[in-house]
Design an enzyme around this catalytic site. Structure first.
Site, PDB file in Angstrom:
ATOM      1  N   GLU A 218       0.870  -1.169   0.000  1.00 33.61           N
ATOM      2  CA  GLU A 218       0.000   0.000   0.000  1.00 33.61           C
ATOM      3  C   GLU A 218       0.910   1.222   0.000  1.00 33.61           C
ATOM      4  O   GLU A 218       1.458   1.589   1.037  1.00 33.61           O
ATOM      5  CB  GLU A 218      -0.919  -0.019   1.233  1.00 33.61           C
ATOM      6  N   CYS A 253      -1.712   9.404   2.198  1.00 30.24           N
ATOM      7  CA  CYS A 253      -1.407   8.813   0.901  1.00 30.24           C
ATOM      8  C   CYS A 253      -2.496   9.102  -0.131  1.00 30.24           C
ATOM      9  O   CYS A 253      -2.228   9.083  -1.334  1.00 30.24           O
ATOM     10  CB  CYS A 253      -1.197   7.312   1.027  1.00 30.24           C
TER      11      CYS A 253
END
Length: 478
Positions: A218, A253
């Site tokens: 991720e 993110c």
């Protein structure tokens, strides 16, 4: 955190052995055991909410709202959601099969992968650690947690609470930095779940490859926004974009990295952003009443200040740096693709505005870069929506919103290409940590054996004719 408090490498090896033995013994297999552990995860957060909030305040300057909404609340909800669906997720599947194999009891079992490790980042230290853990528990795995050394208070609190609430023979925390993480990666795991930067992701992937270990990465990247000023409410778009950008001072993110907007709508967008800015922070973002977070450390603080000093764009408003690692959200106009702000993911409270001729130009720019974790599009035009669906790639495509997709556990969250691979949230977290184990049980009776007889040597012409039927099947026209 002092290196003296890091977990010794020998102890990490011992933890790995302990967790592996627990899995081999089958302790984590009963659903009732998993249910109890998942409920304990929820209790851990509920019963220690003040302490968890204090750790986030110490690490990131977070105030209660930005601690509760994206971190504490989702952990409790996700744990309870997993409990509610535990039996359904783990139930074997009976796929539909061709008629001649209906008696074979074709089944897909949900088998836990084994002993896994979750290496988590500093920016959302609790939720990005515990949500993968919930998936591992629901799947029946044992799990080592390696939190980031850059979120020291959170990591120390995890190391204290997790053995108090969860079975320490099945779930453990190790503390450390590069040396300790390198040792963790040298061990044989049945799955590695990593959240963080692409540069470290490559190191994790290389280590996993040596052991032939499956891995979830991720990562992040430059997640763009396109505002279709011809067919959207620019004021609502501006408010939602600014809200998503200022979460955790831009250290997210999935934060909007930059905004593409048609040239003729750039001024209206800037005005709308200023209106939202003033409504969010009437006394300014640096005022103590603003409850805005800060940069995680001096290095990230100086990096964002440097970006603002080097940009060739114009700072329309914001950007003032405080003395406590806080920086006002900065709106920068007239930015080009070769600007210093566009060199890499900003990961801070700076929002470049890039004027483009039209939607096709925006899509062309997006496609010229690496595949982003998410693309945000503000439009009500069906043609524009379809262009982004058909002609772009990203981990997720989100229309008319930012950041909130991380709460939608009915869809997978994950990247593509340089923004990562694999996914999680809800059932997708569970799926990450299981192996779908195929199973058939072919009856050993006279009828079935008679049907099988033609496959045995010595081979015959009639048998070949029978097994060649597919080669003579008429193939439809395109």
């Amino acid at each position: 955190m002092s290196p003296s408090k890091y977990t010794p490498k020998q102890h990490i090896t011992e933890i790995h052995s302990r967790l592996s033995n627990t899995f081999r013994e089958g302790r984590t297999l009963p659903l009732e055991y998993r249910r109890k552990q998942l409920l304990q995860v929820a209790r851990l957060v509920q019963e220690n909410a003040d302490a968890v909030m204090a750790s986030l305040k110490a690490d990131l300057g977070r105030y209660p709202f930005e601690a509760t909404l994206p971190e504490l609340g989702p952990i409790v909800s996700s744990a309870l959601h997993a409990v509610e669906n535990l039996e359904k997720w783990n139930s074997p599947e009976k796929p539909q099969v061709e008629a001649w194999r209906r008696g074979w009891d074709t089944t897909i079992f949900k088998a836990p992968k084994g002993t896994v490790v979750c290496i988590s980042p500093w920016n959302f230290p609790w939720v990005l650690t515990v949500l993968p853990l919930i998936g591992a528990i629901a799947a029946g795995c044992t799990c080592l947690i390696k939190p980031s050394e850059h979120a020291q208070a959170s990591a120390a609190l995890m190391a204290k609470l997790i053995p108090q609430y969860l079975d320490p023979d099945a779930y453990a925390v190790c503390l450390g930095a590069v040396e300790e993480t390198t040792h963790v990666l040298s061990l044989k795991w049945d799955h590695i779940f990593y959240t963080g930067s692409a540069s470290v992701g490559r190191i994790v992937a290389e280590a996993a490859a040596k052991q032939l270990t499956p891995v979830t990465l991720e990562l992040g990247g430059q997640s763009p926004v396109f505002i279709d000023g011809d067919s959207t409410n620019i004021e609502i778009a501006a408010k939602r974009i600014l809200w998503g950008k200022q979460q955790n001072a831009g250290q997210v993110c999935v934060a909007p990295n930059h905004v593409f907007v048609q040239e003729q709508h750039q001024s209206a967008l800037v005005e709308a952003l200023k209106k939202a800015y003033d409504s969010f922070w009437p006394k300014g973002p640096l005022d103590s009443s603003s409850e805005m977070g800060r940069m995680v450390n001096a290095r990230h603080y100086e990096r964002n200040k440097s970006l603002l000093s080097r940009t060739k764009g114009k700072v329309a408003f914001g950007g003032q740096a405080g003395q406590d690692l806080r920086i006002e959200p900065a709106i920068v106009t007239g930015v080009t693709l070769d600007d210093p702000l566009m060199e890499e993911e900003i990961f801070g409270p700076i929002l470049p505005i890039i004027p483009v001729a039209n939607v096709d130009a925006a899509i062309s720019h997006i496609r010229s870069g690496s595949t982003p974790l998410v693309i945000y599009v503000f439009t009500e035009d069906e043609e524009t929506k379809n262009k982004f669906v058909q002609h772009t790639q990203s981990g997720q495509l989100i229309l008319n919103e930012t950041f909130a997709q991380v709460a939608v556990y009915e869809i997978p969250f994950g990247g593509q290409g340089q923004s990562g691979y694999g996914s999680y949230l809800g059932k997708y977290s569970f799926n990450t940590f299981i192996h779908q184990r195929g199973y058939i049980n072919v009856p050993a009776d006279a009828g079935t054996e008679g049907f099988m007889q033609g496959r045995y040597p010595p081979y015959s012409a009639p048998a070949l004719e029978f097994f060649s039927q597919a080669l003579k099947t008429k193939i439809p026209d395109a």
